[in-house]
Design an enzyme around this catalytic site. Structure first.
Site, PDB file in Angstrom:
ATOM      1  N   TYR A   1       7.179   2.378  -8.042  1.00 44.01           N
ATOM      2  CA  TYR A   1       6.564   1.053  -8.081  1.00 44.01           C
ATOM      3  C   TYR A   1       6.117   0.700  -9.502  1.00 44.01           C
ATOM      4  O   TYR A   1       6.334  -0.425  -9.962  1.00 44.01           O
ATOM      5  CB  TYR A   1       5.389   0.967  -7.112  1.00 44.01           C
TER       6      TYR A   1
ATOM      7  N   GLU B   1       0.866  -1.177   0.000  1.00 47.20           N
ATOM      8  CA  GLU B   1       0.000   0.000   0.000  1.00 47.20           C
ATOM      9  C   GLU B   1       0.898   1.221   0.000  1.00 47.20           C
ATOM     10  O   GLU B   1       1.960   1.212   0.602  1.00 47.20           O
ATOM     11  CB  GLU B   1      -0.895   0.064   1.248  1.00 47.20           C
TER      12      GLU B   1
END
Length: 173
Positions: free
Chosen positions: A137, A125
């Site tokens: 990411y 998260e």
């Protein structure tokens, strides 16, 4: 994960000089390293993990690695293995070493370790407002798969949503 030596180019090489490489290695996070880890955690986040959070994760046996170079802590990550998956709980690069590629080095090391554990997925998260981390990411192949409403504290009783991201680790058969 045993100590491994890695290198990454410096973000801003000296004028007219080729990019220098810094040799870095991973070592397990230990209780003895928590002062250095906490100093980075508190400098990097408005809502940092506490000593208790780190001590608990070490006691639980989570994968917790420090990235060091020349005796200095560049960053660290903590991940929790599960059934055929690993959940990244915390990844932090010391502010003085950000934007030099160390987050990518740590993500690659975590993915390699996770594959070695038989994990098929890597989950995390990230704050919805943390566009820089989301870009990192995405660069490593993570996909946005959902949102957790009110996941992170913001202060003054307010909360911030989290983007849930995943990375498929094993080739599909």
């Amino acid at each position: 994960m045993s100590a491994a030596v890695l290198s990454a180019p410096l973000a801003e090489p000296a004028p007219l000089a080729a990019a220098q490489a810094i040799e870095a290695r991973f070592e397990p996070m230990t209780l003895e390293r928590l002062d250095a880890v906490l100093a980075i955690e508190q400098a990097a986040y408005s809502h940092p993990w506490t000593r208790g959070n780190f001590a608990d994760t070490l006691a639980a046996g989570h994968q917790a690695q420090c990235l060091l170079a020349d005796g200095e802590l560049l960053g660290y990550f903590v991940a929790m293995p599960g059934f055929q998956e690993v959940h990244l709980l915390n990844i932090t690069v010391a502010p003085a070493f950000q934007r030099q590629g160390w987050a990518l080095v740590m993500l690659d090391a975590l993915a390699l370790w996770s594959r070695g554990q038989g994990a098929e997925w890597l989950w995390l998260e990230v704050r919805i407002g943390n566009a820089r981390a989301q870009k990192i990411y995405l660069k490593r192949g993570f996909a946005r798969v959902g949102v957790r409403k009110g996941y992170y504290p913001l202060g003054h009783g307010e909360r911030e949503d989290a983007v849930v991201m995943s990375l498929r680790l094993l080739e599909q058969v």
